[in-house]
Design a protein around this motif. Structure first.
Motif, PDB file in Angstrom:
ATOM      1  N   LEU A 289      93.570 -64.213 -88.095  1.00  0.00           N
ATOM      2  CA  LEU A 289      93.731 -65.622 -88.172  1.00  0.00           C
ATOM      3  C   LEU A 289      92.422 -66.211 -87.314  1.00  0.00           C
ATOM      4  CD1 LEU A 289      97.710 -66.154 -87.485  1.00  0.00           C
ATOM      5  CD2 LEU A 289      96.168 -66.793 -89.694  1.00  0.00           C
ATOM      6  N   ALA A 290      92.059 -65.701 -86.059  1.00  0.00           N
ATOM      7  CA  ALA A 290      90.988 -66.309 -85.383  1.00  0.00           C
ATOM      8  C   ALA A 290      89.863 -66.233 -86.246  1.00  0.00           C
ATOM      9  CB  ALA A 290      91.068 -65.626 -83.918  1.00  0.00           C
ATOM     10  N   ILE A 291      89.436 -65.230 -86.921  1.00  0.00           N
ATOM     11  CA  ILE A 291      88.319 -65.268 -87.522  1.00  0.00           C
ATOM     12  C   ILE A 291      88.247 -66.426 -88.536  1.00  0.00           C
ATOM     13  CG2 ILE A 291      87.019 -63.631 -89.173  1.00  0.00           C
ATOM     14  CD1 ILE A 291      87.695 -61.248 -87.375  1.00  0.00           C
ATOM     15  N   GLN A 292      89.420 -66.239 -89.284  1.00  0.00           N
ATOM     16  CA  GLN A 292      89.531 -67.437 -90.284  1.00  0.00           C
ATOM     17  C   GLN A 292      89.167 -68.688 -89.795  1.00  0.00           C
ATOM     18  OE1 GLN A 292      89.570 -65.390 -93.778  1.00  0.00           O
ATOM     19  NE2 GLN A 292      90.857 -67.054 -94.013  1.00  0.00           N
ATOM     20  N   GLN A 293      89.638 -68.882 -88.710  1.00  0.00           N
ATOM     21  CA  GLN A 293      89.715 -70.334 -88.073  1.00  0.00           C
ATOM     22  C   GLN A 293      88.323 -70.444 -87.889  1.00  0.00           C
ATOM     23  OE1 GLN A 293      91.982 -72.428 -87.570  1.00  0.00           O
ATOM     24  NE2 GLN A 293      91.419 -73.820 -85.935  1.00  0.00           N
ATOM     25  N   LEU A 294      87.523 -69.688 -87.367  1.00  0.00           N
ATOM     26  CA  LEU A 294      86.172 -70.007 -86.957  1.00  0.00           C
ATOM     27  C   LEU A 294      85.239 -69.773 -88.183  1.00  0.00           C
ATOM     28  CD1 LEU A 294      85.735 -68.048 -83.611  1.00  0.00           C
ATOM     29  CD2 LEU A 294      86.322 -70.417 -83.965  1.00  0.00           C
ATOM     30  N   GLY A 295      85.795 -69.286 -89.369  1.00  0.00           N
ATOM     31  CA  GLY A 295      84.940 -69.216 -90.569  1.00  0.00           C
ATOM     32  C   GLY A 295      83.725 -68.280 -90.292  1.00  0.00           C
ATOM     33  N   LEU A 296      84.426 -66.916 -89.823  1.00  0.00           N
ATOM     34  CA  LEU A 296      83.346 -65.812 -89.586  1.00  0.00           C
ATOM     35  C   LEU A 296      83.539 -64.880 -90.983  1.00  0.00           C
ATOM     36  CD1 LEU A 296      83.108 -65.354 -85.939  1.00  0.00           C
ATOM     37  CD2 LEU A 296      81.441 -66.289 -87.331  1.00  0.00           C
ATOM     38  N   GLN A 297      84.807 -65.131 -91.639  1.00  0.00           N
ATOM     39  CA  GLN A 297      84.983 -63.956 -92.645  1.00  0.00           C
ATOM     40  C   GLN A 297      84.052 -63.611 -93.546  1.00  0.00           C
ATOM     41  OE1 GLN A 297      86.405 -67.118 -92.331  1.00  0.00           O
ATOM     42  NE2 GLN A 297      86.733 -67.970 -94.250  1.00  0.00           N
ATOM     43  N   ASP A 298      83.280 -64.702 -94.240  1.00  0.00           N
ATOM     44  CA  ASP A 298      82.161 -64.254 -95.106  1.00  0.00           C
ATOM     45  C   ASP A 298      81.068 -63.668 -94.509  1.00  0.00           C
ATOM     46  OD1 ASP A 298      83.347 -65.822 -97.023  1.00  0.00           O
ATOM     47  OD2 ASP A 298      82.377 -67.524 -96.831  1.00  0.00           O
ATOM     48  N   ASP A 299      80.671 -63.886 -93.052  1.00  0.00           N
ATOM     49  CA  ASP A 299      79.551 -63.256 -92.660  1.00  0.00           C
ATOM     50  C   ASP A 299      79.980 -61.638 -92.358  1.00  0.00           C
ATOM     51  OD1 ASP A 299      78.124 -65.350 -92.376  1.00  0.00           O
ATOM     52  OD2 ASP A 299      78.286 -65.481 -90.207  1.00  0.00           O
ATOM     53  N   LEU A 300      81.281 -61.464 -91.942  1.00  0.00           N
ATOM     54  CA  LEU A 300      81.856 -59.922 -91.620  1.00  0.00           C
ATOM     55  C   LEU A 300      82.122 -59.294 -93.072  1.00  0.00           C
ATOM     56  CD1 LEU A 300      84.052 -60.763 -88.556  1.00  0.00           C
ATOM     57  CD2 LEU A 300      81.986 -59.906 -88.577  1.00  0.00           C
ATOM     58  N   SER A 301      82.042 -59.969 -94.051  1.00  0.00           N
ATOM     59  CA  SER A 301      82.266 -59.268 -95.322  1.00  0.00           C
ATOM     60  C   SER A 301      80.820 -58.811 -96.232  1.00  0.00           C
ATOM     61  CB  SER A 301      83.059 -60.291 -96.376  1.00  0.00           C
ATOM     62  OG  SER A 301      84.389 -60.515 -95.676  1.00  0.00           O
ATOM     63  N   VAL A 337     100.597 -69.038 -80.712  1.00  0.00           N
ATOM     64  CA  VAL A 337      99.461 -68.661 -81.591  1.00  0.00           C
ATOM     65  C   VAL A 337      98.607 -69.997 -82.106  1.00  0.00           C
ATOM     66  CG1 VAL A 337      98.756 -67.727 -83.987  1.00  0.00           C
ATOM     67  CG2 VAL A 337     100.434 -66.571 -82.401  1.00  0.00           C
ATOM     68  N   ALA A 338      99.439 -71.068 -82.335  1.00  0.00           N
ATOM     69  CA  ALA A 338      98.841 -72.101 -82.722  1.00  0.00           C
ATOM     70  C   ALA A 338      97.849 -72.832 -81.519  1.00  0.00           C
ATOM     71  CB  ALA A 338      99.902 -73.392 -82.969  1.00  0.00           C
ATOM     72  N   ASP A 339      98.366 -72.509 -80.481  1.00  0.00           N
ATOM     73  CA  ASP A 339      97.507 -73.267 -79.179  1.00  0.00           C
ATOM     74  C   ASP A 339      96.368 -72.247 -79.119  1.00  0.00           C
ATOM     75  OD1 ASP A 339      99.562 -74.909 -78.294  1.00  0.00           O
ATOM     76  OD2 ASP A 339     100.566 -73.369 -76.976  1.00  0.00           O
ATOM     77  N   LEU A 340      96.353 -70.958 -79.161  1.00  0.00           N
ATOM     78  CA  LEU A 340      95.088 -70.162 -79.317  1.00  0.00           C
ATOM     79  C   LEU A 340      94.177 -70.503 -80.443  1.00  0.00           C
ATOM     80  CD1 LEU A 340      93.552 -67.765 -78.404  1.00  0.00           C
ATOM     81  CD2 LEU A 340      95.014 -66.227 -80.011  1.00  0.00           C
ATOM     82  N   MET A 341      94.648 -70.957 -81.553  1.00  0.00           N
ATOM     83  CA  MET A 341      93.676 -71.234 -82.610  1.00  0.00           C
ATOM     84  C   MET A 341      93.133 -72.555 -82.469  1.00  0.00           C
ATOM     85  SD  MET A 341      93.982 -68.672 -84.556  1.00  0.00           S
ATOM     86  CE  MET A 341      94.522 -67.383 -83.690  1.00  0.00           C
ATOM     87  N   ASP A 342      93.656 -73.520 -81.619  1.00  0.00           N
ATOM     88  CA  ASP A 342      93.199 -74.647 -81.522  1.00  0.00           C
ATOM     89  C   ASP A 342      92.446 -74.926 -79.864  1.00  0.00           C
ATOM     90  OD1 ASP A 342      93.951 -75.776 -83.917  1.00  0.00           O
ATOM     91  OD2 ASP A 342      96.025 -76.636 -82.847  1.00  0.00           O
ATOM     92  N   SER A 343      92.355 -73.426 -79.447  1.00  0.00           N
ATOM     93  CA  SER A 343      91.781 -73.687 -77.934  1.00  0.00           C
ATOM     94  C   SER A 343      90.346 -73.672 -77.985  1.00  0.00           C
ATOM     95  CB  SER A 343      92.076 -72.128 -77.284  1.00  0.00           C
ATOM     96  OG  SER A 343      91.505 -72.092 -76.160  1.00  0.00           O
ATOM     97  N   GLN A 344      89.791 -74.272 -76.958  1.00  0.00           N
ATOM     98  CA  GLN A 344      88.348 -74.381 -76.776  1.00  0.00           C
ATOM     99  C   GLN A 344      87.867 -73.273 -76.462  1.00  0.00           C
ATOM    100  OE1 GLN A 344      89.727 -77.010 -73.677  1.00  0.00           O
ATOM    101  NE2 GLN A 344      88.295 -76.097 -72.188  1.00  0.00           N
ATOM    102  N   VAL A 345      88.329 -72.145 -76.020  1.00  0.00           N
ATOM    103  CA  VAL A 345      87.877 -70.871 -75.882  1.00  0.00           C
ATOM    104  C   VAL A 345      87.755 -69.955 -76.946  1.00  0.00           C
ATOM    105  CG1 VAL A 345      88.533 -71.127 -73.414  1.00  0.00           C
ATOM    106  CG2 VAL A 345      89.898 -69.961 -75.070  1.00  0.00           C
ATOM    107  N   LEU A 346      88.413 -70.323 -78.076  1.00  0.00           N
ATOM    108  CA  LEU A 346      88.560 -69.362 -79.362  1.00  0.00           C
ATOM    109  C   LEU A 346      87.201 -69.007 -79.688  1.00  0.00           C
ATOM    110  CD1 LEU A 346      90.448 -67.964 -81.081  1.00  0.00           C
ATOM    111  CD2 LEU A 346      90.119 -69.967 -82.685  1.00  0.00           C
TER     112      LEU A 346
END
Length: 712
Positions: A289-301, A337-346
């Motif tokens: 979920l965290a990788i999806q939130q940051l949009g890194l899934q394409d890079d890691l694929s 989990v929602a707080d983590l996904m919206d966190s400034q440190v994610l």
């Protein structure tokens, strides 16, 4: 006519005589031998057919071993030869040869110089083999199509297709191949570059012929790759290693083809890519979920190790905390989990766990150093089977994929998570988008006169940023856009009690928040509002330029035009007795900037928006004088200091009805550097040579009541 009749009679005689010889030399095909020629010179037969060689002229034989002319081997699938004999008009049967093995058979006449004179020929034994079958089905458009598998078989196991030993091919359908291309994030021909592709294709080949009716439940078919294919037959159909047989019994002379609904993969091969491994893991849902939130899934694929024809990122190593590891961190911070996904440190947290390099287990040593995507250096400590990074232990030995490695961790490599504090509590800045983040756009957070942070939304639809605010501290949140954008971007500001104190909107960019007051009571004796309108001649905002507003000599606002041409208006509440100073801070192109200040009734107090002219300052503005002990008839005098800033040591003080002034110039430390008289409003003052810097200018009317101080 006589000659023609003679020739016809001779030909008929030959045919009659040869027919007698052929009857004694029965075969599926005949080759007629005459002086210097075999007829036909090229003959095509199928395996198992026979060929008779009939000599009707001269002394000839048949040599299918090595060239009589050169001595070089013909390289025939099998050697054959017939003894030489004299030809007769009725035909001499040299012999009959059976051709069982497919291939090209060359031969010549070994007598005298016949071979040198060109008496050579060939026989092609052409079976309908698996190669022919795959070609035929691809051309015929047989459904379901499987031409891509045919191409792969031909490219990587070609010997199987033409082998005399029979084989059974399990060919994935074209749809199955397309599915695995999506799964692997590879193009059609990139698939062929997979390092283990030969092994994969061999896993689809079984020696022997197994028709559909021969496939029985519980069978284990030995493949060319070495592993076995388990067969399951039930009410839903026939399955080979989990793939269903959806068509079959395509028969060739040397085997049979069955079509599958998915691609087979032998055990022990890497998985598709690091992102795919994380997605399929049951223990890493939060990381996914965290990788999806940051949009890194394409890079890691990206399959950079397989297809290096384009410059995409990778390969990768991911230190992958388990869900339990994340749950421990979230419990410590009081997050959901929602707080983590919206966190400034994610963003920083996830990038702590990603290395743009493939690190195999063999490379891990005690003290091994790596650099994560944040540019920070981490270190692996321990020994094989007991590796650790910071406070996290590596679980297992790692997982190989086709674009790197994944190592499971029992703890999160968390960045320093500061708990913001402030005498007015912790405020929250919520960044919002349509789902794709903000790109290069960002907001600048100012607390008082200090820039606290630059905040952006790298991906996803929302993020929360928490910051501490002190009592009475002005809060500015300014959105900056580069190029197009902003229409799907906005932000909200909540105070320490979670009250919404600003909502930006998107017309056309999110409107900045200026001068949000922390823990301040509602102002009393409000007379109205001043309006500040900011413009930019070139339409690209003020960049680093700003208009600082001081009220009663205390900093109150820092205004700017972050984007566009303007005019962009900001309303400033005015209390009775407030004195305003407007100090312009230069941008990179100050002559493009401008501003207008309007009074309580909309009248223009100052217009600093002249084209190609650097705006000056406006000081000692008293929009609403105190009614206590003040002469209501006294005129209001707004004093402007020009030019400010200046590139030469000269200035003027201007104001309507302003008389002669006593002027003092001091350093910021209070040292008087010059004093003198300005005779009239707008007349130049020359204090002499000065070093570059900021100075204080104080003035007092010699025959009036106006006085004030400005920074220059």
């Amino acid at each position: 006519m006589i000659q023609y009749a003679f020739r016809m009679s001779w030909s008929l005689a030959i045919l009659w005589c040869c027919a007698m010889a052929w009857g004694q030399c029965e075969a599926d095909h005949n080759v007629i031998v005459t002086n210097f020629e075999f007829t036909p010179s090229s003959l095509t037969v199928v395996p198992g057919e026979t060929v008779a060689f009939i000599n009707i002229e001269g002394l000839h034989g048949v040599n299918g071993d090595s060239s009589t002319a050169t001595g070089a081997s013909f390289g025939n699938p099998e050697v054959f030869a017939l003894n030489q004999a004299e030809g007769t008009i009725e035909g001499t049967c040299l012999g009959v040869v059976t051709f069982d093995i497919p291939g090209v058979y060359q031969y010549d006449c070994p007598v005298g110089y016949n071979a040198e004179a060109g008496m050579q020929a060939e026989i092609v034994v052409d079976a309908f083999d698996l190669a022919d079958l795959l070609f035929q089905t691809s051309q015929a458009g047989v459904e379901p199509t499987f031409w891509q598998s045919g191409y792969a078989f031909e490219s990587f196991v070609p010997g199987v297709l033409t082998s005399l030993t029979p084989h059974t091919l399990f060919a994935p359908s074209d749809q199955a191949v397309s599915d695995v291309m999506d799964f692997m994030n590879l193009g059609q021909f990139d698939m062929l570059n997979i390092p283990d592709f030969i092994e994969i294709m061999q896993y689809h080949v079984v020696p022997g012929v197994f028709m559909a009716e021969d496939l029985e439940d519980g069978m284990a078919l030995q493949t060319l790759q070495g592993q076995t294919l388990p067969v399951v037959v039930n009410g839903q159909g026939t399955f080979v290693d989990g793939a269903q047989v959806i068509a079959g019994d395509y028969v060739a002379d040397n085997g049979v083809v069955h079509v599958l609904d998915s691609v087979l993969a032998p055990q022990g091969l890497p998985t598709q890519h690091v992102m795919g491994w994380i997605e399929e893991s049951e223990e890493h849902g939060i990381l996914w979920l965290a990788i999806q939130q940051l949009g890194l899934q394409d890079d890691l694929s990206f399959q950079v190790l397989i297809d290096n024809s384009y410059s995409e990122p990778g390969p990768w190593t991911v230190w992958a905390p388990t869900d339990l590891a994340f749950e421990i961190l979230m419990e410590e911070q009081g997050w959901s989990v929602a707080d983590l996904m919206d966190s400034q440190v994610l963003y920083e947290l996830v990038q702590n766990h990603v290395v743009q390099s493939s690190i195999p287990p063999s490379q891990l040593t005690n003290g091994f150093a790596f650099t994560n995507l944040n540019g920070e250096v981490g270190q692996v400590l321990g020994e094989p089977g007991a590796w650790s990074i910071e406070d996290a232990n590596v679980i297992g030995t790692g997982h190989e994929t086709y674009n790197g490695y994944v190592y499971e961790l029992d703890a999160v490599l968390a960045p320093d998570i500061d708990t913001p504090e402030g005498t007015c509590g912790v405020w929250r800045l919520e960044l919002l988008s349509g789902g794709a983040g903000w790109g290069e756009h960002y907001v600048e957070l100012q607390l008082g006169e200090t820039v606290e942070d630059f905040i952006f939304l790298p991906n996803g639809s929302s993020m929360n940023y928490f910051f501490g605010v002190d009592v009475g501290q002005p809060v500015n949140v300014v959105y900056y856009a580069y190029g197009d954008g902003g229409q799907s971007e906005s932000f909200r500001v909540y105070d320490g009690e979670n009250n919404l104190v600003h909502q930006s909107g998107v017309n056309p960019w999110p409107a900045p928040a200026f001068g949000l007051q922390a823990c301040q009571s509602e102002p009393t004796n409000v007379c109205g509002e001043l309006t500040v309108e900011m413009t930019d001649d070139w339409g690209d905002g003020w960049d680093i330029g700003a208009l600082k507003v001081y009220i009663n000599d205390a900093f109150a606002y820092e205004l700017t035009l972050p984007n566009g041409q303007g005019p962009f208006g900001v309303s400033l509440p005015v209390q009775e007795g407030d004195e305003f100073d407007f100090i312009y801070v230069s941008s990179y192109f100050p002559q493009e900037n401008g501003y207008i200040v309007r009074g309580l009734d909309g009248e223009v107090l100052v217009d600093e928006s002249s084209f190609e002219q650097t705006p000056g300052n406006l000081v000692n503005v008293l929009p609403c004088p105190s009614t206590s002990g003040v002469d209501d008839e006294a005129p209001l005098k707004n004093v402007t200091l020009r030019p400010n800033p200046s590139d030469s040591p000269a200035f003027t003080l201007q104001g309507q009805g302003l008389g002669a002034l006593k002027v003092t110039l001091s350093s910021l430390q209070g040292e008087v550097l010059w004093s003198g008289i300005q005779e009239d409003s707008g007349s130049p003052v020359h204090p002499g040579a000065l070093a570059s810097g900021v100075y204080l200018i104080q003035w007092e009317e010699l025959h009036g009541t106006s006085s004030g101080t400005a920074r220059w």
